[in-house]
Design a protein around this motif. Structure first.
Motif, mmCIF file in Angstrom:
data_model
loop_
_atom_site.group_PDB
_atom_site.id
_atom_site.type_symbol
_atom_site.label_atom_id
_atom_site.label_comp_id
_atom_site.label_asym_id
_atom_site.label_seq_id
_atom_site.Cartn_x
_atom_site.Cartn_y
_atom_site.Cartn_z
ATOM 1 N N GLY A 1 24.998 44.965 17.265
ATOM 2 C CA GLY A 1 23.851 43.624 16.299
ATOM 3 C C GLY A 1 22.367 43.871 17.705
ATOM 4 N N THR A 2 23.508 45.430 18.721
ATOM 5 C CA THR A 2 21.955 44.790 19.352
ATOM 6 C C THR A 2 21.918 46.588 19.381
ATOM 7 O OG1 THR A 2 23.656 44.268 21.030
ATOM 8 C CG2 THR A 2 22.398 45.768 22.372
ATOM 9 N N LEU A 3 20.472 46.442 19.976
ATOM 10 C CA LEU A 3 19.169 47.962 20.234
ATOM 11 C C LEU A 3 20.539 48.142 21.172
ATOM 12 C CD1 LEU A 3 16.148 47.392 19.186
ATOM 13 C CD2 LEU A 3 18.021 48.616 17.956
ATOM 14 N N LEU A 4 20.415 49.971 20.672
ATOM 15 C CA LEU A 4 20.955 50.583 21.849
ATOM 16 C C LEU A 4 20.442 51.836 22.381
ATOM 17 C CD1 LEU A 4 24.443 50.661 21.392
ATOM 18 C CD2 LEU A 4 23.135 49.051 23.072
ATOM 19 N N GLY A 5 19.932 52.375 23.406
ATOM 20 C CA GLY A 5 19.106 53.303 23.774
ATOM 21 C C GLY A 5 20.518 54.983 23.286
ATOM 22 N N VAL A 6 20.313 55.974 23.228
ATOM 23 C CA VAL A 6 20.894 56.729 22.298
ATOM 24 C C VAL A 6 20.214 57.748 22.423
ATOM 25 C CG1 VAL A 6 22.641 55.054 21.703
ATOM 26 C CG2 VAL A 6 21.251 56.860 20.501
ATOM 27 N N ARG A 7 21.267 58.599 22.642
ATOM 28 C CA ARG A 7 20.638 60.494 23.269
ATOM 29 C C ARG A 7 21.763 61.347 21.384
ATOM 30 N NH1 ARG A 7 22.279 65.783 24.849
ATOM 31 N NH2 ARG A 7 23.792 64.455 25.537
ATOM 32 N N VAL A 8 21.281 62.020 21.061
ATOM 33 C CA VAL A 8 22.037 62.769 19.572
ATOM 34 C C VAL A 8 22.308 63.636 20.141
ATOM 35 C CG1 VAL A 8 21.830 63.632 17.515
ATOM 36 C CG2 VAL A 8 20.206 62.131 17.956
ATOM 37 N N LYS A 9 23.869 63.558 20.315
ATOM 38 C CA LYS A 9 25.001 64.730 21.340
ATOM 39 C C LYS A 9 24.780 65.910 19.835
ATOM 40 C CE LYS A 9 28.704 64.055 23.750
ATOM 41 N NZ LYS A 9 29.371 63.378 23.794
ATOM 42 N N SER A 10 25.193 65.544 18.872
ATOM 43 C CA SER A 10 25.134 66.656 18.293
ATOM 44 C C SER A 10 25.324 65.895 16.604
ATOM 45 C CB SER A 10 26.761 67.136 17.717
ATOM 46 O OG SER A 10 27.957 66.157 17.616
ATOM 47 N N GLU A 11 23.956 66.831 15.826
ATOM 48 C CA GLU A 11 23.673 66.293 14.321
ATOM 49 C C GLU A 11 24.632 65.971 13.058
ATOM 50 O OE1 GLU A 11 19.621 69.026 15.221
ATOM 51 O OE2 GLU A 11 20.856 69.280 13.621
ATOM 52 N N ALA A 12 24.478 64.995 12.340
ATOM 53 C CA ALA A 12 25.445 65.500 11.306
ATOM 54 C C ALA A 12 25.495 66.537 10.576
ATOM 55 C CB ALA A 12 24.954 63.903 10.427
ATOM 56 N N TRP A 13 26.523 66.706 9.704
ATOM 57 C CA TRP A 13 27.323 67.889 8.640
ATOM 58 C C TRP A 13 27.819 67.133 8.368
ATOM 59 C CZ3 TRP A 13 32.209 69.557 9.075
ATOM 60 C CH2 TRP A 13 33.093 69.215 10.088
ATOM 61 N N SER A 14 28.390 67.950 6.774
ATOM 62 C CA SER A 14 28.930 67.161 5.779
ATOM 63 C C SER A 14 29.374 65.796 5.393
ATOM 64 C CB SER A 14 30.343 67.854 6.062
ATOM 65 O OG SER A 14 31.600 67.791 5.365
ATOM 66 N N ASP A 15 30.578 65.664 5.917
ATOM 67 C CA ASP A 15 30.601 63.557 5.776
ATOM 68 C C ASP A 15 30.445 63.143 6.918
ATOM 69 O OD1 ASP A 15 32.462 64.691 6.690
ATOM 70 O OD2 ASP A 15 33.973 62.981 5.453
ATOM 71 N N LYS A 16 30.249 63.690 8.149
ATOM 72 C CA LYS A 16 29.979 63.317 9.554
ATOM 73 C C LYS A 16 28.702 63.108 9.650
ATOM 74 C CE LYS A 16 34.308 64.683 9.222
ATOM 75 N NZ LYS A 16 35.927 64.044 9.254
ATOM 76 N N GLY A 17 28.719 61.919 11.163
ATOM 77 C CA GLY A 17 27.389 61.142 11.284
ATOM 78 C C GLY A 17 27.455 62.383 12.414
ATOM 79 N N PRO A 18 26.307 61.730 13.081
ATOM 80 C CA PRO A 18 25.615 62.532 14.876
ATOM 81 C C PRO A 18 26.554 61.238 15.362
ATOM 82 C CG PRO A 18 23.834 60.441 13.669
ATOM 83 C CD PRO A 18 24.877 61.185 12.331
ATOM 84 N N VAL A 19 26.944 62.076 16.256
ATOM 85 C CA VAL A 19 27.676 62.234 17.592
ATOM 86 C C VAL A 19 26.303 61.999 18.758
ATOM 87 C CG1 VAL A 19 29.118 62.091 19.149
ATOM 88 C CG2 VAL A 19 30.032 63.490 16.963
ATOM 89 N N LEU A 20 26.379 60.414 19.185
ATOM 90 C CA LEU A 20 25.738 59.581 20.216
ATOM 91 C C LEU A 20 26.571 59.205 21.826
ATOM 92 C CD1 LEU A 20 24.422 57.108 17.745
ATOM 93 C CD2 LEU A 20 23.392 59.417 17.938
ATOM 94 N N SER A 21 25.861 59.363 22.341
ATOM 95 C CA SER A 21 26.148 59.387 23.974
ATOM 96 C C SER A 21 24.698 57.790 24.328
ATOM 97 C CB SER A 21 26.102 59.979 24.746
ATOM 98 O OG SER A 21 24.624 61.164 24.960
ATOM 99 N N MET A 22 24.988 57.203 25.068
ATOM 100 C CA MET A 22 24.453 56.616 25.476
ATOM 101 C C MET A 22 22.826 56.705 26.159
ATOM 102 S SD MET A 22 24.768 53.133 25.286
ATOM 103 C CE MET A 22 23.944 52.332 25.959
ATOM 104 N N ALA A 23 21.565 57.105 26.518
ATOM 105 C CA ALA A 23 20.922 57.013 26.545
ATOM 106 C C ALA A 23 20.359 56.084 27.836
ATOM 107 C CB ALA A 23 19.619 57.026 26.116
ATOM 108 N N ASP A 24 19.808 57.113 28.738
ATOM 109 C CA ASP A 24 19.261 55.911 30.361
ATOM 110 C C ASP A 24 18.375 55.790 30.088
ATOM 111 O OD1 ASP A 24 19.045 55.470 32.924
ATOM 112 O OD2 ASP A 24 19.018 57.291 34.421
#
Length: 351
Positions: A81-104
């Protein structure tokens, strides 16, 4: 690396392509107008809400407020339920969602109350690391992008001097097969194979970049006896691929059987995913582009388009999106007809 940037901002769809110093395309980007704001894009910083642990407790599913849930790769303590700051490392494709990392995120940044875009990328990921020596638009850019898409959807590509490569993609692996075909070359089989494989390695690297292929890759080269020749071909592939992608990939040495394996990090959405538009929508968007092109070429003439019933219905349902922009570019001088047939290629002409 120097490159030419081609931009085609057609009604309903925005497309870009990059060409190398030989005028060959090596990167494509396609985004429909109705996707804008509805998907997470590469290197964006977003606020997302942690939903649940991923299988194996390796990360979290995160609601980004746009498109499918992202996958945050972290072992840090996160509360659902927490709101997190994230960076998009790779975009969604096919049935896969985007991959994220923590943003500073700075402590002073005000957190929103729901998932939302925080900031655009500091640099355009499409051209980062490149020296753009020319930017083309209009009819010339549209023609080049059309040709690049046509090339990128071909399974078999002929190599300079003869021979070809064939690309086949499955869910977990992309295979590139090198074939000598009717290539005529040196009498020495080893030299013949070396020259063929070197050309194939360079072309395979360009096609991988052009199509946005990621994941596991296997290239089946023509067999060579000399270890130094196998190393030379792999070196060509490794360096050419890094030049086009602007980053290194894990490329293994060629086996004695002539197979080279590689793992390529996914970043932007693959071209195949960008082109996987419902057929009626695809025909409608093609018709809008063809009407605009016909309007450029036949100024003052009346324009006509004939589409399938499904594509015509799509245009009617979305008229508020495309009608005024198209009229602003070429004038409201078109007639759209429909015919009973499966969605496919529209017909556009002027009188």
């Amino acid at each position: 690396m120097k490159a030419t940037l081609c931009i085609d901002d057609a009604v309903g769809e925005y497309r870009r392509a990059l060409l190398d110093s030989d005028g060959k395309p090596f990167r494509l980007e396609i985004e429909r107008w109705n996707e804008r704001g509805h998907r997470a894009k590469l290197d964006e910083i977003r606020w997302g809400r942690a939903k649940a642990r991923t299988p194996g407790n390796r990360g979290w599913f995160v609601d980004l407020g746009a498109g499918p849930d992202g996958i945050l790769e972290t072992r840090a303590v996160v509360v659902a339920g927490t709101l997190l700051g994230v960076r998009v490392k790779s975009e969604a494709w096919s049935d896969k969602g985007p991959v994220l990392s923590m943003a500073d995120m700075a402590a002073s940044v005000v957190r929103p109350d729901k998932p939302v875009l925080h900031s655009e990328p500091a640099e355009d990921p499409f051209v980062i690391g490149l020296e753009i020596v020319e930017t083309a638009s209009g009819a010339d850019a549209r023609e080049r992008i059309d040709a690049a898409i046509e090339e990128a959807t071909q399974r078999i590509l002929v190599l300079p001097g003869g021979g070809d490569i064939a690309l086949d993609q499955t869910r977990g692996l992309t295979v590139v097969d090198v074939d000598s075909g009717a290539r005529i070359g040196e009498a020495d089989p080893e030299t013949f194979a070396l020259n063929l494989n070197t050309a194939a390695a360079a072309e395979a690297a360009r096609q991988i970049s052009l199509r946005g292929i990621g994941g596991l890759l296997a290239i089946d080269f023509v067999g060579m006896q000399q270890p130094r020749n196998r190393r030379s071909v792999v070196d060509t592939f490794r360096k050419t691929l890094a030049g086009y992608l602007r980053r290194a990939s894990e490329v293994l040495d060629m086996s004695t059987l002539g197979v080279c394996e590689a793992a390529i990090a996914r970043r932007a959405r693959p071209l195949a995913a960008s082109l996987s538009t419902p057929r009626a929508e695809r025909e409608a968007l093609d018709a809008l582009r063809m009407l605009e092109t016909a309007g450029w070429n036949a100024r003052g003439s009346r324009l006509h388009a004939r589409l399938s019933v499904e594509a015509s219905s799509w245009l009617e349902a979305n008229a508020s999106v495309w009608n005024d922009p198209l009229a602003g570019r070429i004038g409201a001088r078109w007639t759209i007809e429909s015919e009973q047939r499966p969605p496919g290629q529209p017909k556009v002409w002027s009188v």
